[in-house]
Enzyme design. Structure first.
Site, PDB file in Angstrom:
ATOM      1  CG  HIS A   1      -2.006   1.007   1.204  1.00 25.36           C
ATOM      2  ND1 HIS A   1      -3.343   0.719   1.441  1.00 25.36           N
ATOM      3  CD2 HIS A   1      -1.982   2.336   0.970  1.00 25.36           C
ATOM      4  CE1 HIS A   1      -4.063   1.812   1.344  1.00 25.36           C
ATOM      5  NE2 HIS A   1      -3.254   2.821   1.073  1.00 25.36           N
TER       6      HIS A   1
ATOM      7  CG  HIS B   1      -1.710   6.385  -2.142  1.00 34.41           C
ATOM      8  ND1 HIS B   1      -2.919   6.451  -2.775  1.00 34.41           N
ATOM      9  CD2 HIS B   1      -1.946   5.737  -0.971  1.00 34.41           C
ATOM     10  CE1 HIS B   1      -3.851   5.897  -2.028  1.00 34.41           C
ATOM     11  NE2 HIS B   1      -3.287   5.449  -0.924  1.00 34.41           N
TER      12      HIS B   1
ATOM     13  CG  ASP C   1      -1.149  10.700  -5.962  1.00 35.55           C
ATOM     14  OD1 ASP C   1      -1.031   9.608  -5.369  1.00 35.55           O
ATOM     15  OD2 ASP C   1      -2.252  11.252  -6.130  1.00 35.55           O
TER      16      ASP C   1
ATOM     17  N   GLY D   1      -9.654   8.131  -1.508  1.00 39.14           N
ATOM     18  CA  GLY D   1     -10.280   9.436  -1.331  1.00 39.14           C
ATOM     19  C   GLY D   1     -11.142   9.505  -0.080  1.00 39.14           C
TER      20      GLY D   1
ATOM     21  CG  HIS E   1      -7.985   3.515   0.592  1.00 44.24           C
ATOM     22  ND1 HIS E   1      -7.492   3.240  -0.658  1.00 44.24           N
ATOM     23  CD2 HIS E   1      -6.989   4.157   1.266  1.00 44.24           C
ATOM     24  CE1 HIS E   1      -6.237   3.689  -0.729  1.00 44.24           C
ATOM     25  NE2 HIS E   1      -5.909   4.244   0.415  1.00 44.24           N
TER      26      HIS E   1
ATOM     27  CD  GLU F   1      -7.585   6.378   5.429  1.00 44.29           C
ATOM     28  OE1 GLU F   1      -8.211   6.246   4.369  1.00 44.29           O
ATOM     29  OE2 GLU F   1      -6.466   6.924   5.501  1.00 44.29           O
TER      30      GLU F   1
ATOM     31  CG  ASP G   1      -1.634   5.714   3.137  1.00 46.07           C
ATOM     32  OD1 ASP G   1      -2.033   5.151   2.094  1.00 46.07           O
ATOM     33  OD2 ASP G   1      -2.352   6.481   3.812  1.00 46.07           O
TER      34      ASP G   1
END
Ligand SMILES: O=c1[nH]cnc2c1ncn2[C@H]1C[C@H](O)[C@@H](CO)O1
Ligand SMILES: [Zn+2]
EC number: 3.5.4.4
Length: 339
Positions: free
Chosen positions: A15, A17, A19, A172, A199, A202, A279
């Site tokens: 996991h 990301h 960006d 998101g 996701h 959370e 993350d």
């Protein structure tokens, strides 16, 4: 546990990301190439990219992505950050990584989804070749995007499946867009037998985890709220769901506020297939080494536990059985002197 040893031991990351993992100096390089100079340098730039100390929520955490996204709208920049992420993880002996990103956040200047996904896969493959780290991509639908947009992401997973892309995710704003809203989108992925990690849990809602499992997710990103509902925890056990925990991020987004409420030990003792992840390496200002070091300080885990968490990651990975056998063997050999 010694930091240098943690850093050196082989690791698997499921996991991360793309960006959220752009290093400041790489962003500066891209900004220069694009003749779009950044208004900040040095510490000021880092402060813009990293979630603030007093971050109050996931939504505030997600605001950090607004800084980088304008620079990630060209193929060469997208290829470069993908390659650089592999360079980053190679430094701490990550042997296999699944890198996730939302292709339709990179289309502001008109790139097609095919161009975007191709640029990421090319960057990952260049890194793979240079550093020997196996890398696959996961495509994220975004919760605030409409159904048609997210369907086109599922279609791109189908198109690129087996060509560098291995699954679908939803990222998101979970609090305002619960998982149930995405039933039809996720069902398309499921109908086509595409691997799904979502996701969920959370933002305090265990129900989103249950829905994710019912929709066919075999992995859950974060899953913190599982601790609130034993029926959800049991569903994760029954389905052998892989839980992608991201400790630093979970405190920043206020998924938890106090260490006593962090469910790592509870999940471990319950027998959940938990894994440890960063993350977002830049937004969370972390590395996988940092994440394991934190666990060692908080829970006094030993190397055998660290090895187990990495085998869990291999088991949950969206890769071939042959690749998994190699990775298991690599881990077993790497940890042999530390058990
Ligand atoms: O922890 C997260 N939860 C939900 N969404 C996230 C998280 N970290 C990053 N994202 C979002 C912001 C990125 O632009 C997007 C795709 O990587 O995924
Ligand atoms: Zn995430």
């Amino acid at each position: 546990m010694k930091r240098e040893i943690i850093k050196r031991l082989p690791k698997i990351e499921l996991h991360c990301h793309l960006d959220g993992s752009v290093r400041p100096h790489i962003l500066e390089q891209i900004a220069e190439q694009q003749n779009q100079p950044l208004p900040w340098t040095g510490d000021a730039l880092k402060n813009k990219l990293v979630a603030p100390e007093d971050c109050t929520s996931l939504l505030e955490y997600l605001e950090r992505f607004d800084v980088v996204l304008p620079y990630l709208q060209e193929e060469s920049a997208i290829e470069l950050i993908s390659y650089d992420l592999i360079a980053q993880v190679a430094e701490e002996n990550v042997r296999y990584i699944e890198v996730r990103f939302a292709p339709l956040l990179f289309n502001r200047k008109g790139l097609t989804i095919e161009q975007i996904v191709t640029a990421v896969v090319m960057g990952l493959k260049r890194g793979e070749k240079e550093f020997g780290v196996k890398a696959n991509a996961l495509l994220c639908g975004m919760r605030h995007h409409d159904e048609t947009t997210n369907q086109s992401v599922v279609n791109a997973v189908r198109q690129f499946y087996g060509k560098g892309v291995v699954g679908f995710d939803l990222a998101g704003d979970e609090a305002n867009y619960p998982t149930a809203l995405f039933e039809s989108v996720v069902s398309i992925a499921k109908e086509h037998d595409l691997p799904i990690t979502l996701h969920a849990g959370e933002c305090g809602c265990p129900h989103n985890v249950m829905t994710a499992i019912e929709l066919g997710a075999t992995r859950i990103g974060h899953g913190i709220a599982i601790q609130k509902d034993d029926s959800v925890l049991n569903a994760c056990l029954t389905n052998q769901t892989t839980i992608e925990m991201c400790p630093t991020s979970n405190f920043q987004t206020k998924a938890v506020t106090e260490l006593k409420d962090y469910p790592f030990q509870k999940f471990l003792d319950a027998g959940l297939n938990i894994t440890i992840n960063t993350d977002n390496r830049t937004v969370s200002n972390t590395t996988l080494t940092d994440e394991y070091e934190k666990l060692a300080n908080w829970y006094h885990i030993d190397y055998a536990c660290m090895e187990k968490l990495n085998h869990n990651a291999v088991n949950g990975a969206f890769t071939s059985e042959t690749e998994k056998e190699h990775l298991h063997a690599y881990l077993t050999a790497g940890y042999a002197d530390y058990r």
